[in-house]
Design an enzyme around this catalytic site. Structure first.
Site, PDB file in Angstrom:
ATOM      1  N   GLU A 142     -39.777  29.479 -87.827  1.00  0.00           N
ATOM      2  CA  GLU A 142     -39.368  30.597 -86.966  1.00  0.00           C
ATOM      3  C   GLU A 142     -37.846  30.752 -86.966  1.00  0.00           C
ATOM      4  OE1 GLU A 142     -40.855  30.337 -82.979  1.00  0.00           O
ATOM      5  OE2 GLU A 142     -39.949  32.251 -82.378  1.00  0.00           O
ATOM      6  N   GLU A 236     -45.279  35.794 -76.557  1.00  0.00           N
ATOM      7  CA  GLU A 236     -44.542  34.635 -76.042  1.00  0.00           C
ATOM      8  C   GLU A 236     -43.476  35.218 -75.117  1.00  0.00           C
ATOM      9  OE1 GLU A 236     -41.392  32.750 -78.366  1.00  0.00           O
ATOM     10  OE2 GLU A 236     -42.265  30.812 -77.889  1.00  0.00           O
TER      11      GLU A 236
HETATM   12  C1  LER Z   1     -37.970  29.816 -78.457  1.00  0.00           C
HETATM   13  O1  LER Z   1     -37.112  30.784 -77.951  1.00  0.00           O
HETATM   14  C2  LER Z   1     -39.042  30.412 -79.268  1.00  0.00           C
HETATM   15  O2  LER Z   1     -39.035  31.587 -79.575  1.00  0.00           O
HETATM   16  C3  LER Z   1     -40.144  29.532 -79.688  1.00  0.00           C
HETATM   17  O3  LER Z   1     -41.134  30.256 -80.367  1.00  0.00           O
HETATM   18  C4  LER Z   1     -39.630  28.387 -80.517  1.00  0.00           C
HETATM   19  O4  LER Z   1     -40.641  27.565 -80.967  1.00  0.00           O
HETATM   20 MN    MN Z   2     -40.802  32.514 -80.498  1.00  0.00          MN
END
Ligand code: LER
Ligand code: MN
Length: 272
Positions: A142, A236
């Protein structure tokens, strides 16, 4: 068409099974595991046969942790998670570190130079990639914004690391909250990742649920539609209210936007 998921920590429920059933009832296609301790969550998902789209970090330490002992713990946990991921058919999301960067005052860094951090990250990524290949697990690298790390910042960085591993078990991902800070054109950046785009994280501009801020969603949806992305995009974020109220609204917002982008992109992108 892009499939929609939501992180498990956002969904009401006393067990992963209950959370998954609720997520499906709210209109999501899947659920991502999130929160520490990830090994415990992944074991619960395996035990109860709960489908999982991905596992979001949740291991001890970091690949470029200031403490070498924590670097070792990170690699150890990641290997276990890759084994559990092979059972679940779900990738592990990895970042070099979270919350330490060279872009803030020196005490916010790792105690190493950027070049040393980069070398340590690549060494760790190689070690766990080799393990992924042995056990049939997979990784997605990521990109997170410059205030959270200084190694994997733009989607192109994450794609470059995935390419460097030269493994079918490693791909890259974008998180639109971070991309909104770092990318010139979010849709074009996703599209440029091509077949290496393995996952997407969704949140609005201030990291509330999609629909609650001023992120350029049509741009994001258009990029995904142009490339015919049919993998998972997962929420998320923080929630502006109780999950059972705001999650069904957010998923509806996303589906409407994706359908509009698909019809604008032409017949090839419109689901049958
Ligand atoms: C942290 O900001 C984030 O986006 C997570 O997905 C990191 O694993
Ligand atoms: Mn993330």
């Amino acid at each position: 068409m892009t499939r929609l998921a939501v992180q498990s920590r956002l969904v009401p429920g006393d067990s992963l099974r209950q959370k998954y059933d609720n997520a499906r009832r709210y209109g999501f296609d899947g659920m991502e595991l999130s929160g520490p301790v990830m090994i415990d969550l992944a074991r619960e998902a395996v035990r109860d046969g709960v489908p999982v789209t991905a596992m979001c970090s949740g291991h001890r330490g970091w690949f470029i942790d200031p403490d070498p002992e924590q670097v070792r713990a990170c690699r150890e946990d990641v290997k276990v998670l890759l084994e559990l991921g092979a059972e679940l058919g779900a990738p592990l999301i990895v970042v070099p570190i979270y919350g330490r960067t060279h872009n803030l005052p020196p005490h916010c860094g790792t105690g190493r130079t950027r070049e040393e951090d980069r070398a340590l990250w690549l060494e760790g990524l190689r070690e766990v990639t080799d393990h992924a290949e042995r056990v049939g697990g997979s990784l997605v690298v990521e990109a997170i914004n410059r205030f959270e790390n200084s190694i994997s910042v733009k989607v192109a960085d994450a794609v470059g690391f995935a390419r460097e591993m030269d493994s079918t078990q490693v791909r890259a991902m974008g998180d639109v909250f971070h991309m909104n800070i770092e990318e010139v054109d979010m849709g074009a950046s996703l599209e440029a990742a091509g077949d290496l785009l393995g996952y997407v994280h969704l949140a609005d501009s201030q990291r509330l649920e999609p629909g609650m801020g001023h992120l350029d969603w049509p741009n994001v949806f258009a990029g995904l539609a142009r490339m015919g992305y049919d993998g998972f995009a997962s929420m998320e974020c923080h929630l502006s209210g109780p999950g059972e109220e705001v999650l069904p609204v957010a998923v509806e917002f996303l589906r409407r936007g994706m359908a509009e982008a698909a019809s604008a992109a032409g017949p090839a992108s419109v689901p049958a």
